[in-house]
Enzyme design. Structure first.
Site, PDB file in Angstrom:
ATOM      1  N   CYS A 117       3.292 -11.934   2.322  1.00  0.00           N
ATOM      2  CA  CYS A 117       4.318 -11.775   3.512  1.00  0.00           C
ATOM      3  C   CYS A 117       4.618 -13.159   4.220  1.00  0.00           C
ATOM      4  O   CYS A 117       3.514 -13.486   4.655  1.00  0.00           O
ATOM      5  CB  CYS A 117       3.863 -10.547   4.385  1.00  0.00           C
ATOM      6  SG  CYS A 117       5.193 -10.257   5.779  1.00  0.00           S
TER       7      CYS A 117
ATOM      8  N   HIS B 290      -0.150  -9.088   0.832  1.00  0.00           N
ATOM      9  CA  HIS B 290      -1.386  -8.983   1.847  1.00  0.00           C
ATOM     10  C   HIS B 290      -1.987 -10.262   1.739  1.00  0.00           C
ATOM     11  O   HIS B 290      -2.463 -10.786   2.738  1.00  0.00           O
ATOM     12  CB  HIS B 290      -2.550  -7.993   1.266  1.00  0.00           C
ATOM     13  CG  HIS B 290      -2.034  -6.641   1.254  1.00  0.00           C
ATOM     14  ND1 HIS B 290      -1.578  -5.928   0.108  1.00  0.00           N
ATOM     15  CD2 HIS B 290      -1.581  -5.607   2.076  1.00  0.00           C
ATOM     16  CE1 HIS B 290      -0.981  -4.693   0.260  1.00  0.00           C
ATOM     17  NE2 HIS B 290      -1.221  -4.572   1.522  1.00  0.00           N
TER      18      HIS B 290
ATOM     19  N   HIS C  62      -9.996  -4.909   4.759  1.00  0.00           N
ATOM     20  CA  HIS C  62      -8.654  -4.878   4.372  1.00  0.00           C
ATOM     21  C   HIS C  62      -8.183  -6.107   3.671  1.00  0.00           C
ATOM     22  O   HIS C  62      -8.698  -7.277   4.012  1.00  0.00           O
ATOM     23  CB  HIS C  62      -7.813  -4.794   5.591  1.00  0.00           C
ATOM     24  CG  HIS C  62      -6.276  -4.566   5.757  1.00  0.00           C
ATOM     25  ND1 HIS C  62      -5.322  -5.484   5.184  1.00  0.00           N
ATOM     26  CD2 HIS C  62      -5.646  -3.334   5.676  1.00  0.00           C
ATOM     27  CE1 HIS C  62      -4.121  -4.814   4.982  1.00  0.00           C
ATOM     28  NE2 HIS C  62      -4.422  -3.672   5.459  1.00  0.00           N
TER      29      HIS C  62
ATOM     30  N   HIS D 174       0.700  -1.261  -0.178  1.00  0.00           N
ATOM     31  CA  HIS D 174      -0.095  -0.118   0.089  1.00  0.00           C
ATOM     32  C   HIS D 174       0.903   1.304  -0.162  1.00  0.00           C
ATOM     33  O   HIS D 174       0.951   2.023   1.073  1.00  0.00           O
ATOM     34  CB  HIS D 174      -0.960   0.016   1.284  1.00  0.00           C
ATOM     35  CG  HIS D 174      -2.074  -0.877   1.002  1.00  0.00           C
ATOM     36  ND1 HIS D 174      -2.908  -1.363   1.841  1.00  0.00           N
ATOM     37  CD2 HIS D 174      -2.850  -1.304  -0.006  1.00  0.00           C
ATOM     38  CE1 HIS D 174      -3.814  -2.119   1.563  1.00  0.00           C
ATOM     39  NE2 HIS D 174      -3.674  -2.036   0.386  1.00  0.00           N
TER      40      HIS D 174
ATOM     41  N   GLU E 216      -5.819  -8.020   3.558  1.00  0.00           N
ATOM     42  CA  GLU E 216      -5.099  -9.210   4.434  1.00  0.00           C
ATOM     43  C   GLU E 216      -6.114  -9.864   4.999  1.00  0.00           C
ATOM     44  O   GLU E 216      -5.947 -10.868   5.123  1.00  0.00           O
ATOM     45  CB  GLU E 216      -4.016  -8.536   5.161  1.00  0.00           C
ATOM     46  CG  GLU E 216      -3.204  -9.536   6.132  1.00  0.00           C
ATOM     47  CD  GLU E 216      -2.601  -9.048   7.271  1.00  0.00           C
ATOM     48  OE1 GLU E 216      -2.545  -9.767   8.226  1.00  0.00           O
ATOM     49  OE2 GLU E 216      -1.998  -8.211   7.141  1.00  0.00           O
TER      50      GLU E 216
ATOM     51  N   SER F 182       5.406   0.331   4.638  1.00  0.00           N
ATOM     52  CA  SER F 182       5.346  -0.037   3.071  1.00  0.00           C
ATOM     53  C   SER F 182       5.729   1.562   2.510  1.00  0.00           C
ATOM     54  O   SER F 182       5.659   1.673   1.397  1.00  0.00           O
ATOM     55  CB  SER F 182       4.023  -0.250   2.662  1.00  0.00           C
ATOM     56  OG  SER F 182       3.167   0.560   3.276  1.00  0.00           O
TER      57      SER F 182
END
Length: 313
Positions: free
Chosen positions: A96, A74, A124, A41, A126, A266
């Site tokens: 990640c 994400h 979101h 992001h 993630e 980020s």
């Protein structure tokens, strides 16, 4: 003007890995390389990769079969993974490793027959990916009030996992509410929480004791960057989130003797340099870096990208 830089700040190991995956994929396979969702992001990062030939998309629709396709840091749901297989896409997974660890923990809890509760922010990417990675019943909880409304027996076997961009401090009250509510609750150890989120929040709390105003470098849609700004404000220091130096309002720093600067996980260091350049336009700047943790974490790249300059046969 005195400026103090937070330590640590900026890119975490997961972001470094994700960006390097895109860079190496472009070198190895050439264009086009497709990335589902923003790789991280940050507009400056995304725009930089777009200039190199990366194509960003919110869905897999329209991506030609066999195209190199990268999943963002994400993470994605099992449904997206299956769609990619059906479309015969060449997938590189930039999820990640800290997020992947949450997926693994959640699946283990579900396999043991527990209802999994995900502590995170609705919408979101993630969170959407994690919800789609854990089989069975998974319930999203955003705050303590929602814990009280859960339609589960108090003795139900329950487990929790958390969004990685939330720190131990962010989740402490929700976890306490879960422990108070459920007699059969388990969850990850504190050391399993994302190190980068926690360390950057600790740093901004220390920074708040030293400065008159805090400037956070990061994107408006970055969860961890927004939280850094919130923590600064909660500490009683005027705090602002900006994407680059052009968004710096002179009124914020006009009467400040000491300005603190940090950056979300980020946000590239170039953006910190950009806001320092903006501050120099107001007068001389004396820059120092706060004592803090030096991060050494590195995450392994996919094996096929070990040689960044090789080409497809």
């Amino acid at each position: 003007m005195q400026v103090i830089l937070a330590q640590p700040r900026g890119f975490c190991a997961g972001v470094v890995r994700a960006i390097e995956i895109v860079d190496r994929a472009l070198l190895k396979y050439g264009t086009p390389v497709f990335i589902r969702h923003e790789i991280v992001h940050n507009k400056h990062v995304v725009d930089g990769l777009r200039r190199k030939g990366a194509h960003f998309t919110e869905s897999l629709d329209g991506i030609p079969p066999h195209s190199v396709t990268i999943f963002s840091a994400h993470g994605v749901s099992r449904e997206v993974e299956a769609e990619a297989r059906d479309r015969q896409l060449h997938v590189l997974d930039a999820t990640c490793p800290m997020v992947a660890k949450i997926h693994h923990q959640g699946r283990q809890y579900a396999a043991s027959g527990r209802t999994v509760i995900l502590i995170g922010h609705a919408g979101h990417p993630e969170v959407e990916g994690t919800l789609g990675q854990i089989p069975g019943k998974v319930i999203l909880v955003q705050n303590e009030a929602e814990v009280a409304l859960l339609d589960l027996p108090d003795d139900a076997p329950v487990a929790y996992v958390t969004q990685t961009t939330l720190s131990v401090d962010d989740t402490r009250n929700v976890i306490a509410a879960l422990n108070k509510r459920f007699s059969n609750l388990i969850g990850p150890e504190t050391r399993d929480i994302c190190y980068a989120t926690q360390s950057r929040q600790i740093a901004v709390r220390k920074l708040a004791k030293l400065v008159d105003v805090i400037v956070v470098m990061g994107a408006s849609n970055s969860s961890n960057s927004n939280r850094l700004r919130e923590i600064g404000a909660e500490s009683g220091v005027p705090s602002y989130l900006i994407a680059d130096g052009s968004e710096l309002d002179p009124a914020w720093v006009r009467d400040a003797q000491v300005v603190g600067i940090t950056a979300g996980a980020s946000a590239p260091e170039a953006m910190v340099e950009d806001v320092l350049a903006a501050l120099r336009r107001f007068g001389p700047v004396d820059i120092s870096t706060m004592d803090g943790e030096i991060e050494h974490a590195e995450f392994r790249l996919p094996a096929e990208l070990a040689d960044p300059v090789s080409t497809v046969d």
